[in-house]
Design an enzyme around this catalytic site. Structure first.
Site, PDB file in Angstrom:
ATOM      1  N   ASP A   1      44.523  36.373  32.645  1.00  5.77           N
ATOM      2  CA  ASP A   1      43.448  36.781  33.617  1.00  5.77           C
ATOM      3  C   ASP A   1      43.898  37.959  34.267  1.00  5.77           C
ATOM      4  O   ASP A   1      45.025  38.640  34.218  1.00  5.77           O
ATOM      5  CB  ASP A   1      43.345  35.653  34.945  1.00  5.77           C
ATOM      6  CG  ASP A   1      42.081  35.774  35.424  1.00  5.77           C
ATOM      7  OD1 ASP A   1      41.270  36.964  35.327  1.00  5.77           O
ATOM      8  OD2 ASP A   1      41.542  35.005  36.414  1.00  5.77           O
TER       9      ASP A   1
HETATM   10  C1  NOJ Z   1      39.359  37.417  37.344  1.00  4.90           C
HETATM   11  C2  NOJ Z   1      38.666  36.440  37.410  1.00  4.90           C
HETATM   12  O1  NOJ Z   1      39.696  35.183  37.798  1.00  4.90           O
HETATM   13  C3  NOJ Z   1      38.256  35.723  35.811  1.00  4.90           C
HETATM   14  O2  NOJ Z   1      37.609  34.523  36.010  1.00  4.90           O
HETATM   15  C4  NOJ Z   1      37.479  36.777  35.268  1.00  4.90           C
HETATM   16  O3  NOJ Z   1      36.953  36.432  33.996  1.00  4.90           O
HETATM   17  C5  NOJ Z   1      38.279  38.147  35.059  1.00  4.90           C
HETATM   18  N1  NOJ Z   1      38.599  38.476  36.459  1.00  4.90           N
HETATM   19  C6  NOJ Z   1      37.693  39.323  34.418  1.00  4.90           C
HETATM   20  O4  NOJ Z   1      36.741  39.638  35.146  1.00  4.90           O
END
Ligand code: NOJ
Length: 712
Positions: free
Chosen positions: A265
């Protein structure tokens, strides 16, 4: 790559390519910076140092719009990678396409309320088809985290608290998306257990609960062929998931045989330093790669340090190769080597008439009628209607969290839809309680109050400490309801809210989530009874904030609490323990009577099947849809088990007076669970199969599981 290679199986093509790659090029494949563009990133693209990129408005992209995608920029970046880099490996472009792309469907929690996997598959197919035309090859969805924590803002993005429902809808989403783009099961794992519902918080959970509840949906997504899995921001019992070798490398990759990509993430690997388990960025990169996180989203630590880590012997080259293989395999699986550029056509991307029709169908199916004293459905002939509340003329706010490419201007607002229907029989006010609002409420035959949360109060990093309506709304509603005229409360939002007072004062209550592009027409369809309300709650609505966590899968405890009795015999001195609205609840404009379930046999051999039939009668005067829910209660097991575990469900469409039969065929594997030694087991002995309208169901049939019949 030479043409003869195109004939080879994917893994052979991957191996052939890997043989040609330098260490620097391999590391480049594991690097996923955000928002690459052909100007500043030209050199890195041409050097094969950018394997993937995501287009996002920032680290909290779910709640911040951006300017939309530039197909031209994506195409130019791809041309540099394909035509100018030494090996011509295409870049994998990702974007969060969560509940629609240009056409926006209800938020995932709302979609879950439709209990319809086929619908989810169809709309993810549309979302994927729209996104691929703008150069998106991969989405970071579906989110299959299980949570019993409505304070956690991200419940909006998931399919609710039941692993059975969430798992099945997650599989459908994977299938729908992957007709066009790659999907991602996220966030692996336990993220929904964030302490206090505060996003990113620490998680305490044992592996038995993980396996019996939280890992199940990921396993389902892997079984559905999901191409990637995203690691979660939380730690579990002290080990951050981005460094969790046990769960990522051993369980997901080795035990389940997942051969796709594990993506970090946003900055999750670099943030191992913030967790305080890595000394510096280099140490974080080492731990991330060893744990099995293949692709470094946004932190840049792999690019900066993996070469030297391999050179110094701190990261074995075969583990690096394994990560690179996975990324290349995904690119081959998506067909990027053969067809790397955006599939642009001259037709408008959406919303189109057809995608709007689907958005309307999904929004209707998502709305849950939770209370009705008979005021609904409204008559088309209603003399006058007063529409009030902060969402009356809203477009953008009804799209929900995680909408990067949908536009508020495309939304048919409630005001537009109701005006079309009622013309000058409609009056409206903006929701503040005022003399005008009181006057219009008194003057109208009925008032519809549109209340609830703005999307910026749900989703990532938007947890709340209080599940009540936003400030002022309840007070205004009470004033309106005190005027002696019927008031219908429509509650928008991304989470179960504390609706106790709303239920007390309003004539009818509809939970409408954030419905998407067709919000207004869908709401009119439901309120005016052109379509029957059929949504059912995919999460428990607790009696108050102090009651969370509160969910259908609470385990059996030492002193028995009768969940179904409305009495002061619960766990609190100052409140009833039962939920305000149970899991599975939802009313119709007709009524149904559920009969007793009947099993095809009282004994089932291990490995066999039993059929359970439940007669249901439409006892009202309108045609309607009833959802028959089937739950398991296992009275004796090796570990404590949920008092109720949803196994299956079935929709019945019934004319007035008609009796239909829901038929469930259940294999004994459905009764299994992970025991004390963390292995899967199906015990012999009695199980109770409970059927009914929601999680307060009590009609049951008992079945005994016996030894498998010996082979002849
Ligand atoms: C952070 C989020 O937790 C995740 O769900 C998301 O896909 C990513 N950012 C990318 O934007």
């Amino acid at each position: 790559m030479t043409t003869w290679m195109q004939e080879l199986p994917i893994d052979d093509r991957v191996d052939a390519l890997l043989l040609e790659m330098t260490l620097a090029e391999k590391v480049g494949q594991l690097n996923q910076p955000a928002n690459v563009s052909p100007g500043p990133d030209r050199d890195a693209l041409a050097a094969g140092r950018i394997g993937s990129s995501l287009y996002a408005s920032g680290a909290l992209g779910g709640n911040v719009r951006d300017e939309g995608l530039s197909i031209r920029a994506i195409e130019q970046c791809q041309r540099i990678a394909v035509e100018e880099s030494r090996l011509g490996i295409p870049v994998l472009f990702g974007r969060d396409v969560i509940h629609g792309h240009r056409t926006v469907f209800p938020i995932p929690l709302g979609l879950a309320a439709a209990w319809d996997a086929e619908l989810v598959e169809r709309l993810c197919d549309v979302a994927g088809a729209e996104a691929v035309r703008e150069g998106v090859a991969w989405t970071f969805a579906p989110m299959v985290d299980i949570s019993e924590e409505p304070r956690w803002g991200r419940v909006a993005e998931g399919f609710g608290e039941s692993p059975a429902l969430s798992g099945r809808l997650g599989m459908a989403a994977v299938t729908g998306f992957q007709r066009h783009i790659g999907a991602t099961a996220k966030h692996f794992v336990g993220y929904g257990l964030a302490a206090g519902g505060r996003d990113y918080e620490s998680v305490q959970v044992g592996e038995n609960t993980l396996r019996n509840l939280h890992l199940r949906t990921f396993k389902a997504a892997v079984d559905a062929g999901v191409l990637s899995v995203m690691a979660s921001f939380n730690d579990i019992d002290g080990t951050p998931m981005h460094a969790n070798r046990r769960l990522i490398r051993e369980v997901l990759k080795q035990e389940w045989g997942f051969d796709g990509v594990v993506v970090a993430d946003w900055s999750g690997i670099g943030q191992l330093v913030d967790h305080g388990v890595a000394a510096d960025a280099r140490d974080a990169a080492r731990q991330g790669l060893l744990a099995g996180v293949d692709l470094d989203m946004a932190s840049g630590v792999y690019l900066a340090h993996l070469e030297s880590l391999v050179g110094d012997g701190e990261v074995p080259p075969d583990l690096l190769d394994d990560a690179v293989r996975r990324v290349l395999r995904m690119k081959f699986r998506l067909g990027l080597f053969d067809d790397p550029y955006p599939r642009t056509t001259a037709d408008p991307i959406g919303p189109t008439a057809a995608t709007r029709a689907l958005a309307r169908e999904a929004a209707v199916a998502s709305m849950v009628l939770v209370a009705n004293d008979g005021v609904l459905p409204l008559s088309d002939e209603v003399e006058s209607l007063h529409l009030t509340g902060p969402f009356v003329d809203e477009g953008e706010a009804l799209l929900g969290t995680w909408v990067l490419d949908g536009r508020g201007a495309d939304v048919s607002s409630p005001l537009v839809a109701f005006t079309e229907l009622l013309g000058d029989r409609l009056t409206h006010t903006d929701g503040r309680f005022s003399d005008l609002a009181a006057h219009r409420t008194r003057a109208a035959a009925v008032t519809v109050a549109l209340l609830g949360e703005h999307p910026s109060r749900s989703g990532e990093a938007n947890s709340v400490a209080d599940l009540g309506l936003p400030a002022g709304q309840l007070e205004a509603l009470k004033q309106l309801c005190g005027l002696g005229k019927p008031v219908v409360a429509v509650v928008f939002g991304g989470r179960p809210l504390d609706l106790a007072e709303v239920l007390r004062v309003a004539s009818a209550v509809v939970v409408a989530w954030h419905p998407g592009t067709e919000a207004g027409p869908a709401l009119a369809d439901v309120l005016f009874g052109r379509r029957e309300p059929s949504g059912r709650l995919p999460m428990t609505f607790p009696r108050s904030t102090g009651h969370v966590p509160s969910s259908v899968h609470a385990r059996a405890t030492s002193r028995v609490l009768d969940f179904t009795r409305d009495a002061w015999d619960g766990r609190y001195l100052d409140a009833l323990t039962q939920p305000q609205l149970p899991f599975g609840h939802g009313l119709s404009y007709t009524t149904f009577r559920h009969g007793e379930p009947v099993a095809s046999a009282s004994e089932v051999p291990l490995g066999g099947q039993v059929e359970v039939r439940v007669p249901v009668t439409n006892t009202g005067e309108r045609a309607g849809r009833e959802l028959v829910q089937l739950y398991l209660h296992d009275p004796v097991a090796e570990v404590t088990r949920p008092k109720l575990e949803l196994l299956d469900w079935q929709w019945l469409d019934l004319a007035p007076g008609e009796t239909g039969t829901a038929v469930f065929t259940i294999g004994t594997d459905a009764f299994g669970y992970f025991g004390r030694d963390l292995t899967w087991r199906v015990d012999q002995g009695l199980v109770r199969l409970i059927t009914g309208h929601d999680a307060t169901a009590s009609a049951a049939v008992e079945v005994r599981i016996v030894a498998a019949e010996a082979d002849e």
